[in-house]
Every structure is written in C-alpha cells, then in structure tokens.
Design a protein around this motif. Structure first.
Motif, PDB file in Angstrom:
ATOM      1  N   LEU A 151     -36.923   8.670  41.473  1.00 21.30           N
ATOM      2  CA  LEU A 151     -35.817   7.995  42.148  1.00 21.30           C
ATOM      3  C   LEU A 151     -36.266   7.557  43.533  1.00 21.30           C
ATOM      4  O   LEU A 151     -36.954   8.297  44.239  1.00 21.30           O
ATOM      5  CB  LEU A 151     -34.610   8.929  42.258  1.00 21.30           C
ATOM      6  CG  LEU A 151     -33.368   8.387  42.979  1.00 21.30           C
ATOM      7  CD1 LEU A 151     -32.753   7.235  42.188  1.00 21.30           C
ATOM      8  CD2 LEU A 151     -32.336   9.492  43.180  1.00 21.30           C
ATOM      9  N   ALA A 152     -35.886   6.342  43.903  1.00 23.08           N
ATOM     10  CA  ALA A 152     -36.144   5.819  45.241  1.00 23.08           C
ATOM     11  C   ALA A 152     -34.922   5.018  45.662  1.00 23.08           C
ATOM     12  O   ALA A 152     -34.051   4.715  44.846  1.00 23.08           O
ATOM     13  CB  ALA A 152     -37.395   4.943  45.252  1.00 23.08           C
ATOM     14  N   TYR A 153     -34.861   4.685  46.938  1.00 20.98           N
ATOM     15  CA  TYR A 153     -33.747   3.852  47.388  1.00 20.98           C
ATOM     16  C   TYR A 153     -34.264   2.780  48.331  1.00 20.98           C
ATOM     17  O   TYR A 153     -35.237   2.977  49.067  1.00 20.98           O
ATOM     18  CB  TYR A 153     -32.648   4.687  48.042  1.00 20.98           C
ATOM     19  CG  TYR A 153     -32.984   5.278  49.395  1.00 20.98           C
ATOM     20  CD1 TYR A 153     -32.511   4.702  50.569  1.00 20.98           C
ATOM     21  CD2 TYR A 153     -33.766   6.431  49.500  1.00 20.98           C
ATOM     22  CE1 TYR A 153     -32.807   5.249  51.810  1.00 20.98           C
ATOM     23  CE2 TYR A 153     -34.068   6.986  50.730  1.00 20.98           C
ATOM     24  CZ  TYR A 153     -33.584   6.391  51.886  1.00 20.98           C
ATOM     25  OH  TYR A 153     -33.880   6.930  53.114  1.00 20.98           O
ATOM     26  N   ALA A 154     -33.632   1.613  48.271  1.00 16.77           N
ATOM     27  CA  ALA A 154     -34.056   0.477  49.084  1.00 16.77           C
ATOM     28  C   ALA A 154     -33.570   0.659  50.511  1.00 16.77           C
ATOM     29  O   ALA A 154     -32.385   0.895  50.757  1.00 16.77           O
ATOM     30  CB  ALA A 154     -33.508  -0.818  48.492  1.00 16.77           C
ATOM     31  N   ASP A 155     -34.523   0.548  51.448  1.00 14.07           N
ATOM     32  CA  ASP A 155     -34.203   0.722  52.857  1.00 14.07           C
ATOM     33  C   ASP A 155     -35.244  -0.037  53.668  1.00 14.07           C
ATOM     34  O   ASP A 155     -36.420  -0.063  53.316  1.00 14.07           O
ATOM     35  CB  ASP A 155     -34.219   2.209  53.230  1.00 14.07           C
ATOM     36  CG  ASP A 155     -33.831   2.450  54.673  1.00 14.07           C
ATOM     37  OD1 ASP A 155     -32.632   2.617  54.932  1.00 14.07           O
ATOM     38  OD2 ASP A 155     -34.731   2.464  55.535  1.00 14.07           O
ATOM     39  N   VAL A 176     -27.914   8.630  52.983  1.00 15.19           N
ATOM     40  CA  VAL A 176     -29.343   8.643  53.310  1.00 15.19           C
ATOM     41  C   VAL A 176     -29.849  10.082  53.370  1.00 15.19           C
ATOM     42  O   VAL A 176     -30.947  10.397  52.885  1.00 15.19           O
ATOM     43  CB  VAL A 176     -29.603   7.918  54.647  1.00 15.19           C
ATOM     44  CG1 VAL A 176     -31.054   8.104  55.090  1.00 15.19           C
ATOM     45  CG2 VAL A 176     -29.278   6.435  54.514  1.00 15.19           C
ATOM     46  N   THR A 177     -29.041  10.965  53.937  1.00 15.99           N
ATOM     47  CA  THR A 177     -29.416  12.380  53.993  1.00 15.99           C
ATOM     48  C   THR A 177     -29.537  12.965  52.595  1.00 15.99           C
ATOM     49  O   THR A 177     -30.456  13.746  52.310  1.00 15.99           O
ATOM     50  CB  THR A 177     -28.369  13.173  54.803  1.00 15.99           C
ATOM     51  OG1 THR A 177     -28.327  12.671  56.140  1.00 15.99           O
ATOM     52  CG2 THR A 177     -28.716  14.655  54.832  1.00 15.99           C
ATOM     53  N   ALA A 178     -28.618  12.586  51.704  1.00 12.47           N
ATOM     54  CA  ALA A 178     -28.666  13.090  50.325  1.00 12.47           C
ATOM     55  C   ALA A 178     -29.945  12.640  49.622  1.00 12.47           C
ATOM     56  O   ALA A 178     -30.569  13.420  48.887  1.00 12.47           O
ATOM     57  CB  ALA A 178     -27.438  12.607  49.553  1.00 12.47           C
ATOM     58  N   PHE A 179     -30.360  11.398  49.836  1.00  7.10           N
ATOM     59  CA  PHE A 179     -31.621  10.923  49.255  1.00  7.10           C
ATOM     60  C   PHE A 179     -32.801  11.729  49.808  1.00  7.10           C
ATOM     61  O   PHE A 179     -33.726  12.091  49.072  1.00  7.10           O
ATOM     62  CB  PHE A 179     -31.824   9.434  49.549  1.00  7.10           C
ATOM     63  CG  PHE A 179     -30.981   8.516  48.712  1.00  7.10           C
ATOM     64  CD1 PHE A 179     -31.051   8.545  47.330  1.00  7.10           C
ATOM     65  CD2 PHE A 179     -30.120   7.608  49.310  1.00  7.10           C
ATOM     66  CE1 PHE A 179     -30.278   7.688  46.547  1.00  7.10           C
ATOM     67  CE2 PHE A 179     -29.341   6.748  48.547  1.00  7.10           C
ATOM     68  CZ  PHE A 179     -29.415   6.789  47.167  1.00  7.10           C
ATOM     69  N   ALA A 180     -32.766  11.990  51.103  1.00  2.00           N
ATOM     70  CA  ALA A 180     -33.862  12.735  51.729  1.00  2.00           C
ATOM     71  C   ALA A 180     -33.946  14.153  51.178  1.00  2.00           C
ATOM     72  O   ALA A 180     -35.042  14.660  50.900  1.00  2.00           O
ATOM     73  CB  ALA A 180     -33.673  12.757  53.244  1.00  2.00           C
ATOM     74  N   ILE A 181     -32.805  14.808  51.006  1.00  2.00           N
ATOM     75  CA  ILE A 181     -32.786  16.167  50.457  1.00  2.00           C
ATOM     76  C   ILE A 181     -33.343  16.179  49.038  1.00  2.00           C
ATOM     77  O   ILE A 181     -34.045  17.115  48.631  1.00  2.00           O
ATOM     78  CB  ILE A 181     -31.353  16.732  50.492  1.00  2.00           C
ATOM     79  CG1 ILE A 181     -30.901  16.949  51.941  1.00  2.00           C
ATOM     80  CG2 ILE A 181     -31.257  18.036  49.699  1.00  2.00           C
ATOM     81  CD1 ILE A 181     -29.455  17.356  52.081  1.00  2.00           C
ATOM     82  N   ALA A 182     -33.045  15.120  48.274  1.00  2.38           N
ATOM     83  CA  ALA A 182     -33.540  15.012  46.898  1.00  2.38           C
ATOM     84  C   ALA A 182     -34.989  14.535  46.842  1.00  2.38           C
ATOM     85  O   ALA A 182     -35.539  14.365  45.751  1.00  2.38           O
ATOM     86  CB  ALA A 182     -32.652  14.060  46.104  1.00  2.38           C
ATOM     87  N   GLN A 183     -35.590  14.305  48.008  1.00  2.00           N
ATOM     88  CA  GLN A 183     -36.978  13.838  48.121  1.00  2.00           C
ATOM     89  C   GLN A 183     -37.176  12.480  47.440  1.00  2.00           C
ATOM     90  O   GLN A 183     -38.224  12.204  46.856  1.00  2.00           O
ATOM     91  CB  GLN A 183     -37.954  14.874  47.557  1.00  2.00           C
ATOM     92  CG  GLN A 183     -37.925  16.196  48.311  1.00  2.00           C
ATOM     93  CD  GLN A 183     -38.944  17.194  47.789  1.00  2.00           C
ATOM     94  OE1 GLN A 183     -39.359  17.150  46.638  1.00  2.00           O
ATOM     95  NE2 GLN A 183     -39.366  18.103  48.652  1.00  2.00           N
ATOM     96  N   ALA A 184     -36.134  11.652  47.515  1.00  2.00           N
ATOM     97  CA  ALA A 184     -36.231  10.280  47.013  1.00  2.00           C
ATOM     98  C   ALA A 184     -36.742   9.402  48.149  1.00  2.00           C
ATOM     99  O   ALA A 184     -36.098   9.312  49.201  1.00  2.00           O
ATOM    100  CB  ALA A 184     -34.870   9.791  46.531  1.00  2.00           C
ATOM    101  N   PRO A 185     -37.884   8.754  47.988  1.00  2.00           N
ATOM    102  CA  PRO A 185     -38.448   7.965  49.084  1.00  2.00           C
ATOM    103  C   PRO A 185     -37.698   6.655  49.304  1.00  2.00           C
ATOM    104  O   PRO A 185     -37.100   6.097  48.383  1.00  2.00           O
ATOM    105  CB  PRO A 185     -39.880   7.698  48.617  1.00  2.00           C
ATOM    106  CG  PRO A 185     -39.782   7.698  47.122  1.00  2.00           C
ATOM    107  CD  PRO A 185     -38.749   8.741  46.791  1.00  2.00           C
TER     108      PRO A 185
END
Length: 232
Positions: free
Chosen positions: A163-167, A198-207
């Motif tokens: 999983l990743a997210y666009a940023d 954004v914090t939730a993505f970081a906790i899940a280690q999604a880059p």
C-alpha cells in the motif's frame, strides 16, 4: 470489431446469448446483422470470436468460432481514490480500465466532496465495463465497495498487498520497491488527505509517492499511477 460482454462465457462455450441491453446495443447502436462477426469478453480473461446467428431485441444468439484466454497481468494494481465530480469521474474510471487496473476502491476521506451511493457504484461498474469492451481488455476492472482510509488500511493488511499513497513530498513510483506484486495506491480528494489520515498511513508504514512536479487533479493522479505502474 464490435465487442460485447457475457459473464457466462467459458472455454467450452459453443453458443451464447447477449443480454437484452447488449442485444439492443447491437441493433440500434452498432446496426449489426445476422452473419456479422463480433468479439465477446467474459471479464475474466476469455475472449471469443463469434458470429451472429439470430438477432432480436430480447436476446441475440451467437455461434462461438474461436476462444482465447489471456492471463491476468503479473503486476496487479488497485486504485483507491476519492471520487471527483461529474464527467471527471467517468473519465477516471474509463482510463483506469483501459490501462488494465485490476480494482477500483471509492475512498471516503475527511475532505471528500462526492458521496458514493449504491446508484453511484452501479454507474462506476457500467463505466468500467464500457471501457473494457471499447479497449478489448479481457479483464474487467472490479469496482469495490466504498472504504474509509482506516478500512482500506485494514483490508490491505489482511490481503498482504503493498500500500502507498499519493503525496507531493514522497519519492517516485518508479524508484519504489514493493514486497508484493499487488499494489494499492490511495489518492485523496483535491483538498488532500487530512493530517490524521497521513498519520494513519505512516503508522501502517505505507510510503508516500510523488507523481510529478505539479499538483494534479484527483483523476489525473489516478491515471498517472496506472500509467507508471504498467511501464515498470
């Protein structure tokens, strides 16, 4: 060659029928006649070359002449995106399906402006099917139920997909190495993801991944991800 859809088509099919909706399309839009050849997909990798045997508005019947099977792409991409409004949403689904995206997940974010109702899901499914037929893509893009960011993170963990997210602050997709051949990229609304998301993505280690030097609309970002993924 005109392309149609029949979910019951399999490798043993010899004769198939089109749905009333597809039959009307064959008559009114395509103006086909008995004996004309068409392509039929089942959305799961099978494409059949067929000829029209009978043609009426309730159910056109076809004789299968040959059948081919195309394996699913080894690199599977899911796009989880906030929905843009109006024609931009249709454009996004159309292009993602043409590019071979495996799954689309409507994403509910803190800054979302477009809601995803049951009727909206039906529209998305229709847009995906139309795009697959137009592009002769034998694999139909699956339209999932709407997810929140937390639900998306939970699903990705269960499926063991990357999983990743666009940023705008991340690295490029081309430079990223993922542990799975299945990747899901989350794309927020034009207001961006909230600090909590954004914090939730970081906790899940999604880059985070960066798609370019400019700020992209939601639908443009989704298509950019799909184009970069198939180019890997």
């Amino acid at each position: 060659m005109p392309s149609f859809y029949n979910h019951q088509l399999d490798l043993e099919s010899q004769h198939i029928s089109l749905s009333p909706e597809e039959s009307q399309h064959a008559i009114k839009a395509r103006r086909l006649r008995v004996g004309d050849r068409v392509s039929v997909i089942n959305g799961r990798g099978i494409t059949a070359l067929c000829s029209l045997e009978t043609l009426d508005r309730s159910a056109a019947s076809l004789m299968v002449e040959s059948i081919d099977f195309t394996h699913a792409p080894p690199l599977k991409l899911s796009i989880a995106s906030a929905l843009p409004k109006g024609d931009r949403m249709r454009t996004m689904i159309d292009m993602l399906a043409q590019l071979g995206t495996s799954r689309f997940v409507p994403l509910r974010c803190a800054h979302s402006v477009q809601k995803c109702s049951t009727s909206m899901l039906s529209k998305l499914q229709r847009y995906a099917l139309e795009a697959c037929k137009q592009s002769n893509n034998p694999w139909l893009m699956h339209i999932d139920q709407e997810h929140s960011v937390s639900e998306l993170l939970e699903t990705a963990g269960k499926e063991e997909s990357a999983l990743a997210y666009a940023d705008g602050m991340g690295g490029s997709l081309a430079d990223r190495q993922f542990s799975s051949h299945d990747l899901c990229v989350a794309i927020g609304p034009e207001g961006g993801f909230s600090p909590d998301e954004v914090t939730a993505f970081a906790i899940a280690q999604a880059p985070a991944i960066k798609l370019g030097s400019t700020i992209l609309r939601t639908e443009t970002a989704a298509v950019a991800v799909a184009a970069q993924w198939i180019a890997r």
